[in-house]
Design a protein around this motif. Sequence first.
Motif, short mmCIF file in Angstrom:
data_model
loop_
_atom_site.label_atom_id
_atom_site.label_comp_id
_atom_site.label_asym_id
_atom_site.label_seq_id
_atom_site.Cartn_x
_atom_site.Cartn_y
_atom_site.Cartn_z
N ARG A 27 43.56 -4.55 -67.51
CA ARG A 27 43.18 -5.72 -68.62
C ARG A 27 44.32 -5.45 -69.68
O ARG A 27 44.77 -6.50 -70.20
CB ARG A 27 41.77 -5.69 -69.17
CG ARG A 27 40.81 -6.23 -68.19
CD ARG A 27 39.39 -6.35 -68.51
NE ARG A 27 38.57 -7.13 -67.54
CZ ARG A 27 37.25 -6.76 -67.62
NH1 ARG A 27 36.78 -6.06 -68.52
NH2 ARG A 27 36.51 -7.44 -66.75
N ARG A 55 47.80 -6.40 -68.54
CA ARG A 55 47.78 -7.67 -68.64
C ARG A 55 48.04 -8.43 -69.79
O ARG A 55 48.93 -9.09 -70.13
CB ARG A 55 46.75 -8.51 -67.68
CG ARG A 55 46.90 -8.42 -66.16
CD ARG A 55 45.89 -9.35 -65.53
NE ARG A 55 44.62 -9.08 -65.84
CZ ARG A 55 43.77 -8.12 -64.99
NH1 ARG A 55 44.33 -7.41 -64.27
NH2 ARG A 55 42.49 -7.95 -65.57
N GLN A 56 47.37 -8.08 -70.93
CA GLN A 56 47.42 -8.48 -72.10
C GLN A 56 48.83 -7.97 -72.90
O GLN A 56 49.39 -8.91 -73.59
CB GLN A 56 46.03 -7.93 -73.03
CG GLN A 56 45.96 -8.46 -74.64
CD GLN A 56 45.08 -7.84 -75.33
OE1 GLN A 56 44.37 -6.58 -74.88
NE2 GLN A 56 44.62 -8.38 -76.32
#
Length: 103
Positions: A79, A82-83
């Motif tokens: 995550r 991806r951020q």
Amino acid sequence: SALKVGLFASWEDRVERVMKREGFKSVADAENTIERREKLQREYFGDVYRAQPEDPSLYDIIVDTSSEMIPVASIKIARFARQALVLQTAWFFEAEVFILYSR
């Protein structure tokens, strides 16, 4: 640029994991293996980065795998990656727009 992830765990957890993964029957064997690896890692970091691997400023994200299960930690890292990619892409497009409008 690469995402730099620092994975840390308590000594006890690391010994237990090394014993399980490498089939050691002796805690001393696992501890010796960890100590040898850490020594090599400190030498590498010192030679290449002029830093110590325990330095939190080296990492974009730090995960304590003693307090988080490995699968949960993996999801957390994915995550974060991806951020970071979304933010990097957004910054790139903002920079491109600025260049276009500033000409």
